[in-house]
Design an enzyme around this catalytic site. Structure first.
Site, PDB file in Angstrom:
ATOM      1  N   ASP A   8      34.837  45.371  49.707  1.00 19.29           N
ATOM      2  CA  ASP A   8      35.134  44.593  48.633  1.00 19.29           C
ATOM      3  C   ASP A   8      34.017  43.819  48.107  1.00 19.29           C
ATOM      4  OD1 ASP A   8      36.850  42.856  47.109  1.00 19.29           O
ATOM      5  OD2 ASP A   8      36.582  41.239  49.378  1.00 19.29           O
ATOM      6  N   LEU A   9      33.681  42.322  47.010  1.00 17.41           N
ATOM      7  CA  LEU A   9      32.495  42.350  46.333  1.00 17.41           C
ATOM      8  C   LEU A   9      33.249  39.975  46.635  1.00 17.41           C
ATOM      9  CD1 LEU A   9      30.279  41.597  44.806  1.00 17.41           C
ATOM     10  CD2 LEU A   9      31.618  41.480  42.964  1.00 17.41           C
ATOM     11  N   ASP A  10      34.295  39.991  45.850  1.00 15.33           N
ATOM     12  CA  ASP A  10      34.701  38.434  45.817  1.00 15.33           C
ATOM     13  C   ASP A  10      35.094  38.474  47.945  1.00 15.33           C
ATOM     14  OD1 ASP A  10      33.892  38.332  43.374  1.00 15.33           O
ATOM     15  OD2 ASP A  10      35.660  39.022  43.253  1.00 15.33           O
ATOM     16  N   THR A  16      32.107  34.217  45.500  1.00 12.14           N
ATOM     17  CA  THR A  16      33.073  34.371  44.194  1.00 12.14           C
ATOM     18  C   THR A  16      33.931  33.761  44.524  1.00 12.14           C
ATOM     19  OG1 THR A  16      32.486  36.006  44.964  1.00 12.14           O
ATOM     20  CG2 THR A  16      30.744  34.977  43.111  1.00 12.14           C
ATOM     21  N   LYS A  44      43.975  36.676  45.977  1.00 11.35           N
ATOM     22  CA  LYS A  44      42.307  37.241  46.003  1.00 11.35           C
ATOM     23  C   LYS A  44      42.696  38.966  46.393  1.00 11.35           C
ATOM     24  CE  LYS A  44      40.442  33.150  49.300  1.00 11.35           C
ATOM     25  NZ  LYS A  44      40.434  33.448  50.893  1.00 11.35           N
ATOM     26  N   ILE A  46      44.085  40.770  43.924  1.00  7.46           N
ATOM     27  CA  ILE A  46      44.452  40.642  42.394  1.00  7.46           C
ATOM     28  C   ILE A  46      44.418  40.674  41.338  1.00  7.46           C
ATOM     29  CG2 ILE A  46      47.230  39.847  41.445  1.00  7.46           C
ATOM     30  CD1 ILE A  46      47.194  41.012  43.885  1.00  7.46           C
ATOM     31  N   SER A 115      35.844  46.575  43.858  1.00  8.71           N
ATOM     32  CA  SER A 115      36.059  45.630  43.884  1.00  8.71           C
ATOM     33  C   SER A 115      37.189  45.141  42.680  1.00  8.71           C
ATOM     34  CB  SER A 115      35.583  44.107  42.993  1.00  8.71           C
ATOM     35  OG  SER A 115      35.639  43.121  42.763  1.00  8.71           O
ATOM     36  N   ALA A 116      38.191  44.256  42.536  1.00  8.80           N
ATOM     37  CA  ALA A 116      38.502  44.320  41.270  1.00  8.80           C
ATOM     38  C   ALA A 116      38.246  44.141  40.658  1.00  8.80           C
ATOM     39  CB  ALA A 116      40.432  43.132  41.789  1.00  8.80           C
ATOM     40  N   ASN A 119      33.428  41.584  36.086  1.00  2.00           N
ATOM     41  CA  ASN A 119      32.180  40.991  36.662  1.00  2.00           C
ATOM     42  C   ASN A 119      31.369  42.219  37.771  1.00  2.00           C
ATOM     43  OD1 ASN A 119      32.941  38.827  34.045  1.00  2.00           O
ATOM     44  ND2 ASN A 119      34.271  38.617  35.752  1.00  2.00           N
ATOM     45  N   LYS A 146      45.161  46.951  44.139  1.00  2.00           N
ATOM     46  CA  LYS A 146      45.340  46.016  44.858  1.00  2.00           C
ATOM     47  C   LYS A 146      47.021  45.625  45.591  1.00  2.00           C
ATOM     48  CE  LYS A 146      40.601  45.910  46.551  1.00  2.00           C
ATOM     49  NZ  LYS A 146      39.183  44.708  46.467  1.00  2.00           N
ATOM     50  N   GLU A 170      36.637  44.197  53.725  1.00  2.00           N
ATOM     51  CA  GLU A 170      37.884  42.953  53.154  1.00  2.00           C
ATOM     52  C   GLU A 170      38.296  41.760  53.568  1.00  2.00           C
ATOM     53  OE1 GLU A 170      39.582  42.756  50.327  1.00  2.00           O
ATOM     54  OE2 GLU A 170      39.557  44.757  49.025  1.00  2.00           O
ATOM     55  N   ASP A 171      38.361  40.380  52.742  1.00  2.00           N
ATOM     56  CA  ASP A 171      38.586  39.134  52.656  1.00  2.00           C
ATOM     57  C   ASP A 171      40.525  39.320  52.512  1.00  2.00           C
ATOM     58  OD1 ASP A 171      37.902  39.217  49.821  1.00  2.00           O
ATOM     59  OD2 ASP A 171      38.333  36.784  50.139  1.00  2.00           O
TER      60      ASP A 171
HETATM   61  C1  BG6 Z   1      38.595  39.834  42.848  1.00  2.00           C
HETATM   62  C2  BG6 Z   1      39.082  38.676  43.379  1.00  2.00           C
HETATM   63  O1  BG6 Z   1      38.108  40.778  44.047  1.00  2.00           O
HETATM   64  O2  BG6 Z   1      38.611  40.187  41.113  1.00  2.00           O
HETATM   65  C3  BG6 Z   1      40.283  38.569  42.538  1.00  2.00           C
HETATM   66  O3  BG6 Z   1      39.234  38.991  44.656  1.00  2.00           O
HETATM   67  C4  BG6 Z   1      40.233  38.355  41.362  1.00  2.00           C
HETATM   68  O4  BG6 Z   1      40.303  36.422  43.202  1.00  2.00           O
HETATM   69  C5  BG6 Z   1      40.208  39.404  40.553  1.00  2.00           C
HETATM   70  O5  BG6 Z   1      41.140  37.542  40.058  1.00  2.00           O
HETATM   71  C6  BG6 Z   1      38.995  39.662  39.073  1.00  2.00           C
HETATM   72  O6  BG6 Z   1      38.311  39.336  38.805  1.00  2.00           O
HETATM   73  P1  BG6 Z   1      37.527  39.517  37.204  1.00  2.00           P
HETATM   74  O7  BG6 Z   1      36.403  38.937  37.492  1.00  2.00           O
HETATM   75  O8  BG6 Z   1      37.624  41.204  36.773  1.00  2.00           O
HETATM   76  O9  BG6 Z   1      38.607  38.186  36.675  1.00  2.00           O
HETATM   77 MG    MG Z   2      38.130  39.332  47.904  1.00  2.00          MG
END
Ligand code: BG6
Ligand code: MG
Length: 216
Positions: A8-10, A16, A44, A46, A115-116, A119, A146, A170-171
């Site tokens: 996972d990223l964030d 982030t 998180k 989502i 990652s969802a 960005n 997820k 994952e976090d």
């Molecule tokens: C997930 C984060 O990685 O990405 C969520 O845990 C976030 O908090 C989701 O809403 C979507 O990210 P983004 O950058 O496309 O708005």
């Molecule tokens: Mg995360």
């Protein structure tokens, strides 16, 4: 033993997850909605649009938003989030992550990002980590976000591995459930309380490399 790791990223590679929280809180305040850290745990992992829906439920139940209004709210959250990302540099990579990625590379273990976040490519570029990832799964390419396992399964497929040969990191609670349901071994980073479904929980990334080495 394991041939691939899907990250996972964030909140795992960089903090982030905190920026997402700040940006959602900023938007929620404008809508007169209060959100706290406990509620934020449920956001998180989502997607952006699903997070917004969850936040709006906490507000005035009488107030109905059109699809266009919701899109504008999600865009405004993202614009604010992007201003927070401007100051992101390689110094913001979480502790022990670069060492972990180097170790995986040296041992020919395949690495993918699940990652969802839309960005994600931008963030990996800013952190100068893009080259460590063989694959960045496009979250819009999978049916369900997820806690469904789709994005982890797609990551494994794209690096040509069986899910049982992979570890997911994952976090978020939603993310740990996604990893478990994809039949990978799950490493949760954070508190036992939030991540009690994970096969292995560590409090921070500081000991990630050692944890992975021990599982190999
Ligand atoms: C997930 C984060 O990685 O990405 C969520 O845990 C976030 O908090 C989701 O809403 C979507 O990210 P983004 O950058 O496309 O708005
Ligand atoms: Mg995360």
């Amino acid at each position: 033993k394991f041939k691939g790791i899907i990250f996972d990223l964030d909140g795992v590679i960089t903090d982030t997850a905190e920026y997402h929280y700040i940006a959602w809180k900023h938007l929620a305040k404008k809508l007169d909605i209060e959100i706290d850290r406990e509620f934020n745990e449920t956001l998180k992992g989502i997607s952006r649009s699903e997070s917004l829906e969850k936040i709006l439920i906490n507000g005035d139940k009488e107030k109905k938003y059109t699809e266009k209004e919701k899109e504008e709210l999600a865009d405004s959250k993202n614009d604010y989030y992007l201003t927070l990302l401007e100051k992101l540099t390689p110094n913001d990579v979480m502790e022990n992550i670069v060492e972990t990625l180097k170790y995986l590379k040296e041992n020919n273990i395949k690495v993918a990002l699940a990652s969802a976040s839309k960005n994600a490519p931008l963030i990996l570029d800013k952190l100068e980590l893009r080259d460590y990832f063989e694959v960045i799964v496009d979250p819009s390419s999978v049916k369900q976000g997820k806690p469904a396992p789709d994005i982890f399964l797609e990551g494994a497929r794209l690096i040509g591995l069986n899910p049982n040969d992979c570890i997911g990191v994952e976090d978020s609670e939603a993310g740990v459930i996604a990893i478990n349901d994809s039949n990978m071994l799950s490493i949760g980073i954070g508190s036992e309380e939030n991540l009690n479904h994970a096969d292995v929980v560590i409090p921070s990334t500081k000991i990630l490399k050692g944890t992975i080495e021990n599982l190999m």
